[in-house]
Design a protein around this motif. Structure first.
Motif, short mmCIF file in Angstrom:
data_model
loop_
_atom_site.label_atom_id
_atom_site.label_comp_id
_atom_site.label_asym_id
_atom_site.label_seq_id
_atom_site.Cartn_x
_atom_site.Cartn_y
_atom_site.Cartn_z
N ARG A 96 -7.88 -23.36 29.93
CA ARG A 96 -9.30 -23.75 29.89
C ARG A 96 -9.70 -24.30 28.53
O ARG A 96 -10.51 -25.23 28.43
N GLN A 97 -9.14 -23.73 27.46
CA GLN A 97 -9.55 -24.16 26.13
C GLN A 97 -9.10 -25.60 25.82
O GLN A 97 -9.59 -26.22 24.88
N GLU A 145 0.29 -26.62 26.99
CA GLU A 145 0.40 -25.41 27.80
C GLU A 145 1.46 -25.52 28.88
O GLU A 145 1.44 -24.80 29.87
N ASN A 203 -9.64 -28.13 27.87
CA ASN A 203 -10.75 -28.97 28.33
C ASN A 203 -11.57 -28.17 29.34
O ASN A 203 -11.24 -28.13 30.53
N GLU A 204 -12.64 -27.56 28.88
CA GLU A 204 -13.47 -26.71 29.73
C GLU A 204 -14.03 -27.48 30.92
O GLU A 204 -14.06 -26.98 32.05
N GLN A 243 -7.60 -18.70 30.24
CA GLN A 243 -8.31 -19.17 29.05
C GLN A 243 -7.45 -20.12 28.22
O GLN A 243 -7.97 -21.07 27.62
N ARG A 244 -6.16 -19.92 28.20
CA ARG A 244 -5.31 -20.78 27.36
C ARG A 244 -5.25 -22.21 27.90
O ARG A 244 -5.11 -23.16 27.13
#
Length: 423
Positions: free
Chosen positions: A42-43, A356, A45-46, A39-40
């Motif tokens: 993905r957030q 990230e 750019n979904e 999720q870190r």
């Protein structure tokens, strides 16, 4: 007392339920190589993580937004079957025999029942193979071998996303089972079908890499994204020293210190070198898919790999290209080709991915490079020489003016000396 007995019974039921869940928990196999992106990441750019046009594999199977491609998959399966003398039963049996091994490749329990799972894998694998055949414009005479560039650029990014991968052994196995295929030259392989597509970010990354190395990596790759990762990484680590300072000068600072920039000559994409005042960086194509590609490489590397080449490359580029001015300097030197100017280009891409990424000071791939750049920038003579050249020798006329001034100064000095002697 009754309350305690009742509580004991409830706890026993809860224990049985929890034990049941533990027994059915999907064990991670050594063959596991396909994951959901954290999720870190993905957030950031979904849309770079989830497929936008086509679902391949079980993670996004049945998603409403992707159902439009299901009929197209059937059409591609029909065209694929038309190329071969094998029957659909041959392919279904092959997939069925590999079902357990296929399920072990995914990092979570796939709840799809057996028949639907086998059908899905066959449709998706045939779709990928037929897509590659059409992109190479190989016809069997019974169906169109043409695929428009707009469809290509819609579908191609989804084929490289981590959550959209199929195990490589399945693609290879179905391809080999289908051979010989009508209209297919004997020397053309699944590897060459992919290698021939050089008009995108992937093609740009692989441009200088030797064919034999790419093919060796293809035999080792667990899926297409893993193959790309293997192709991009150098054969071995640079010699590792400790950081003298974690600070890395930006491109503008390096230019002010007299550093020149050049398109990298190395055949390895992640190989950035600094020698004799010249920083060589691989040619980098900044297009809409650049962020997608690096984000999925970064996510996969963090989940499955012992190496950190993608992470370290992103960290370094984020430090070098901090502003639009930094990127413009690299564009002027042919290092970057930016096709998304209005969106901030490479600066935005690496700043986003850098959120990230992290630096492990004991294993950072570019430690020696960073130390060399800092040492060069920290030498006063390099800055003085660069300033002199930039301020006084930046144009032919400026150079002539400086030379004329020096000559005039020398003549004046000589005249003064002669006058003193004459006295």
């Amino acid at each position: 007392m009754e309350k305690r007995e009742h509580a004991s019974i409830d706890i026993e039921k809860l224990a049985d339920t929890l034990n049941g869940k533990l027994r059915t928990l999907h064990p991670l196999s050594r063959k596991c190589c396909i994951y959901r992106i954290s999720q870190r990441i993905r957030q950031l750019n979904e849309s770079a993580c989830s497929p936008r046009a086509v679902s391949i594999g079980p993670f996004h199977h049945g998603i409403e937004e992707l159902k439009a491609m299901e009929e197209q998959k059937l059409a591609f399966l029909r065209d694929f079957l038309h190329r071969t003398e094998k029957s659909i039963m041959d392919f279904l049996l092959y997939v069925k025999d590999k079902e357990v091994e296929l399920r072990e490749c995914y990092a979570e329990t796939i709840s799809i029942e057996s028949n639907e799972f086998v059908e899905m894998i066959l449709l998706d694998a045939a779709f990928v193979i037929e897509f590659l055949l059409k992109c190479n414009r190989i016809s069997s005479g019974g169906q169109s071998a043409y695929i428009s560039s707009s469809i290509f650029f819609d579908l191609w990014p989804d084929i490289w996303k981590l959550e959209n991968q199929l195990p490589m052994f399945m693609l290879k196995g179905l391809f080999e089972l289908a051979m010989p295929m009508k209209g297919m030259p004997d020397e053309l392989s699944l590897f060459k079908l992919i290698r021939n597509l050089k008009m995108d970010m992937v093609g740009c990354c692989l441009l200088k890499i030797e064919e034999n190395f790419l093919e060796d990596c293809f035999s080792e790759g667990k899926h297409l994204l893993d193959w790309l990762r293997l192709c991009l990484q150098p054969p071995e680590l640079h010699s590792q020293n400790e950081f003298k300072t974690a600070t890395t000068p930006a491109i503008t600072e390096l230019e002010q210190a007299g550093v020149k920039f050049k398109v990298g000559s190395s055949k390895y994409f992640f190989d950035i070198t600094f020698k004799n005042g010249i920083l060589e960086i691989p040619e980098l194509l900044i297009v809409a898919d650049t962020e997608i590609l690096f984000m999925n490489l970064l996510a996969y590397e963090q989940l499955n790999c012992s190496t950190r080449y993608s992470n370290d490359f992103i960290v370094l580029m984020n430090r070098l290209v901090r502003t639009r001015k930094d990127e413009e300097i690299l564009i002027q030197n042919g290092v970057i080709e930016d096709y998304i100017w209005g969106k901030g280009g490479g600066t935005a891409v690496f700043q986003k991915l850098g959120q990230e990424s992290d630096t492990k000071t004991d294993s950072f791939y570019y430690t020696d490079l960073v130390n060399q750049l800092n040492a060069y920038c920290g030498t006063p003579w390099n800055k003085w020489r660069a300033a002199l050249k930039q301020n006084h020798f930046n144009t032919p006329w400026a150079s002539i003016s400086v030379i004329a001034a020096v000559i005039l100064l020398v003549l004046t000095f000589i005249q003064a000396v002669c006058s003193v002697i004459a006295l």
